[in-house]
Design an enzyme around this catalytic site. Structure first.
Site, short mmCIF file in Angstrom:
data_model
loop_
_atom_site.label_atom_id
_atom_site.label_comp_id
_atom_site.label_asym_id
_atom_site.label_seq_id
_atom_site.Cartn_x
_atom_site.Cartn_y
_atom_site.Cartn_z
N HIS A 214 0.81 -1.23 0.00
CA HIS A 214 0.00 0.00 0.00
C HIS A 214 0.84 1.28 0.00
O HIS A 214 0.29 2.36 -0.12
CB HIS A 214 -0.96 0.03 1.19
CG HIS A 214 -0.28 0.35 2.49
ND1 HIS A 214 0.40 -0.58 3.21
CD2 HIS A 214 -0.17 1.51 3.19
CE1 HIS A 214 0.89 -0.03 4.32
NE2 HIS A 214 0.57 1.25 4.32
C1 UD1 Z 1 -2.21 5.72 5.29
C2 UD1 Z 1 -0.94 6.30 5.89
C3 UD1 Z 1 0.14 5.24 5.92
C4 UD1 Z 1 -0.35 3.99 6.62
C5 UD1 Z 1 -1.66 3.51 6.01
C6 UD1 Z 1 -2.22 2.37 6.81
C7 UD1 Z 1 -0.60 8.68 5.42
C8 UD1 Z 1 0.16 9.66 4.65
N1 UD1 Z 1 -0.44 7.39 5.07
O1 UD1 Z 1 -1.93 5.36 3.95
O2 UD1 Z 1 1.26 5.73 6.63
O3 UD1 Z 1 0.63 3.00 6.48
O4 UD1 Z 1 -2.62 4.59 6.03
O5 UD1 Z 1 -3.10 1.61 6.07
O6 UD1 Z 1 -1.32 9.03 6.32
N2 UD1 Z 1 -9.20 4.48 0.75
C9 UD1 Z 1 -10.44 3.91 0.62
N3 UD1 Z 1 -11.09 3.54 1.76
C10 UD1 Z 1 -10.58 3.73 3.01
C11 UD1 Z 1 -9.32 4.32 3.11
C12 UD1 Z 1 -8.64 4.69 1.98
O7 UD1 Z 1 -10.95 3.73 -0.48
O8 UD1 Z 1 -11.23 3.36 3.99
C13 UD1 Z 1 -8.48 4.85 -0.49
C14 UD1 Z 1 -8.80 6.27 -0.94
O9 UD1 Z 1 -8.83 6.29 -2.32
C15 UD1 Z 1 -7.59 7.05 -0.49
C16 UD1 Z 1 -6.47 6.03 -0.59
O10 UD1 Z 1 -7.08 4.79 -0.27
O11 UD1 Z 1 -7.35 8.19 -1.25
C17 UD1 Z 1 -5.31 6.28 0.33
O12 UD1 Z 1 -5.76 6.42 1.67
P1 UD1 Z 1 -4.95 7.34 2.70
O13 UD1 Z 1 -5.55 7.21 4.04
O14 UD1 Z 1 -4.77 8.70 2.17
O15 UD1 Z 1 -3.52 6.71 2.68
P2 UD1 Z 1 -3.09 5.18 2.91
O16 UD1 Z 1 -2.44 4.71 1.67
O17 UD1 Z 1 -4.21 4.41 3.46
N1 UDP Z 2 -4.13 -5.56 8.68
C1 UDP Z 2 -5.43 -6.02 8.78
N2 UDP Z 2 -6.04 -6.46 7.64
C2 UDP Z 2 -5.43 -6.46 6.42
C3 UDP Z 2 -4.10 -5.99 6.34
C4 UDP Z 2 -3.50 -5.53 7.49
O1 UDP Z 2 -6.00 -6.06 9.87
O2 UDP Z 2 -6.07 -6.87 5.43
C5 UDP Z 2 -3.48 -5.08 9.91
C6 UDP Z 2 -2.14 -5.70 10.17
O3 UDP Z 2 -2.28 -6.86 10.94
C7 UDP Z 2 -1.39 -4.60 10.90
C8 UDP Z 2 -2.01 -3.34 10.39
O4 UDP Z 2 -3.22 -3.70 9.74
O5 UDP Z 2 -1.60 -4.68 12.29
C9 UDP Z 2 -1.06 -2.74 9.39
O6 UDP Z 2 -1.68 -1.76 8.69
P1 UDP Z 2 -1.10 -1.21 7.33
O7 UDP Z 2 -0.26 -2.21 6.65
O8 UDP Z 2 -2.27 -0.70 6.60
O9 UDP Z 2 -0.25 0.06 7.81
P2 UDP Z 2 1.23 0.27 8.34
O10 UDP Z 2 1.47 -0.64 9.48
O11 UDP Z 2 2.15 0.04 7.19
O12 UDP Z 2 1.22 1.71 8.72
#
Ligand code: UD1
Ligand code: UDP
Length: 380
Positions: A214
């Site tokens: 991601h």
């Molecule tokens: C964010 C965090 C990242 C973290 C991750 C955990 C920032 C800059 N990044 O990244 O550090 O590792 O969360 O998962 O804060 N979207 C959906 N549904 C949702 C959420 C997101 O469709 O419920 C889609 C949207 O199109 C959105 C994109 O995912 O624009 C990215 O979501 P965003 O929260 O901005 O960043 P993450 O990649 O999730």
């Molecule tokens: N996780 C989850 N379901 C998924 C993928 C990840 O519950 O389908 C959990 C995972 O066990 C971990 C957390 O989400 O505890 C990690 O989140 P993510 O990889 O989105 O973010 P990061 O840790 O890189 O910020």
């Protein structure tokens, strides 16, 4: 009875919901130790909003509903952070917070940090001191701001403490252990009892791999993502069946940029699953391929060989402890990492518990975090 200490936790992204669960479990004990009640308020920014990115964690981990839901949702960094700032400014002043608690390195962390600092509310940062030393990563900027602006830095590992000391922040730092380790320890039993994910996906323990991707650096760069996809197809064809838990960000990119990609028949791309299913999947997998921060650690905690699809990691202890190979995205480098694991862990599992204990604490990080916050609030 002395008045309650009021903590306001600002969360918004999947890993932050998981991080507050152990804290909530420890609250009554910390209140007893501290001799005064602790009130805890949750502010959910809305950064993650799909049911399988948000509600499922509140349900599974018995987290009470947020008192304030800001409903911010997706957007560019500027617009997302800006909207959070505007809404936090509406709710934080009346929240009665003695301290605002932030977690990790997301845009929700950044907004809460800036907002509380400007409102002169004391700030504690959980998971302080993480560094990738790559300022191209949005998370690295968020971490730097959070650490330099917060009053209390709760560091998960000795490496994090050293990073903070090098930046002149040692005096504000407390080594607590890693709250994600607490979460994994306290939920893995429940995961084993409740999760039916292996049956649902017809997976044989130790005979499959798990994938998550991601990071912006991998999803926003078509060349890099293309390389990862071809490495995954090759892995599924030659090594083990794979389950790819597709983050919504990644799912969108796959649909829009790779519409004709047809994954190998042994590579299943499915929507995100809950935390208990994830613990179960990683707990039984022969290999994890990921760019997630949290999952690199969970693999280490649960004895699952990990290949990280990045060039660097903030969780360097997982590499130094022999549990994680940094492979980047070049298919031949990933293939070599797979071969290394096949030779090193032919049974598909290894035991990293000594290295885990040396770096990530004893599973009681939440107690130390709360004790440090209570002591800090008393001293303010
Ligand atoms: C964010 C965090 C990242 C973290 C991750 C955990 C920032 C800059 N990044 O990244 O550090 O590792 O969360 O998962 O804060 N979207 C959906 N549904 C949702 C959420 C997101 O469709 O419920 C889609 C949207 O199109 C959105 C994109 O995912 O624009 C990215 O979501 P965003 O929260 O901005 O960043 P993450 O990649 O999730
Ligand atoms: N996780 C989850 N379901 C998924 C993928 C990840 O519950 O389908 C959990 C995972 O066990 C971990 C957390 O989400 O505890 C990690 O989140 P993510 O990889 O989105 O973010 P990061 O840790 O890189 O910020």
């Amino acid at each position: 009875m002395s008045p309650a200490t009021k903590l306001v936790s600002v969360v918004g992204a999947r890993p932050q919901f998981i991080k507050i669960a152990p804290l909530l479990r420890s609250l009554p004990h910390a209140a007893e130790r501290g001799g005064r009640p602790i009130e805890h308020v949750i502010v959910h920014t809305g950064q993650h909003y799909d049911a399988d990115m948000s509600d499922i964690f509140f349900d599974e981990l018995a987290i009470p509903p947020a008192t304030f839901s800001l409903g911010v949702g997706p957007g560019s960094h500027g617009s997302q952070t800006g909207q959070m700032l505007a809404r936090l400014e509406e709710v934080l002043p009346g929240s009665g917070a003695d301290v605002v608690v932030t977690y990790g390195d997301t845009n929700s962390t950044l907004a809460a940090t800036l907002s509380a600092a400007k409102l002169h509310i004391p700030l504690a940062h959980v998971e302080a001191g993480l560094r990738s030393f790559n300022r191209q990563m949005p998370e690295e900027i968020n971490r730097l701001v959070a650490d330099h602006v917060s009053d209390l830095l709760l560091a998960p590992t000795p490496t994090a403490v050293t990073n903070l000391e090098k930046e002149g922040l040692g005096k504000r730092t407390v080594l607590t252990g890693d709250i994600m380790y607490d979460a994994a320890l306290c939920h893995r039993q429940l995961a084993a009892q409740r999760s039916r994910i292996l049956e649902r996906l017809a997976l044989v323990p130790r005979r499959y791999g798990v994938v998550t991707i991601h990071r912006a650096e991998n999803t926003d760069d078509e060349t890099r993502l293309g390389k990862v996809l071809s490495a995954l197809d090759a892995f599924a064809a030659t090594a083990l069946p794979l389950v790819f838990l597709a983050h919504p960000r990644t799912a969108k990119v796959l649909r829009s940029r790779f519409p004709v990609w047809s994954p190998h028949e042994r590579l299943r791309v499915i929507p995100p699953v809950g935390y208990l299913d994830t613990l179960c999947l990683v707990g039984q997998a022969a290999m994890l391929l990921t760019d997630s921060g949290g999952l690199q650690k969970e693999a280490f905690f649960l004895g699952c060989p990990c290949i990280t699809l990045r060039e660097e990691t903030e969780w360097i202890e997982t590499v130094q402890g022999g549990g994680n190979i940094l492979a980047g995205v070049e298919p031949e480098v990933i293939r070599a990492a797979v071969s290394t694991w096949e030779a090193r862990a032919p049974e598909g599992r290894t035991d990293f518990s000594a290295a885990v204990a040396a770096s990530f604490g004893d599973g009681h990080a939440a107690d130390r975090i709360l004790d440090a916050i209570v002591a800090f609030v008393r001293a303010v």
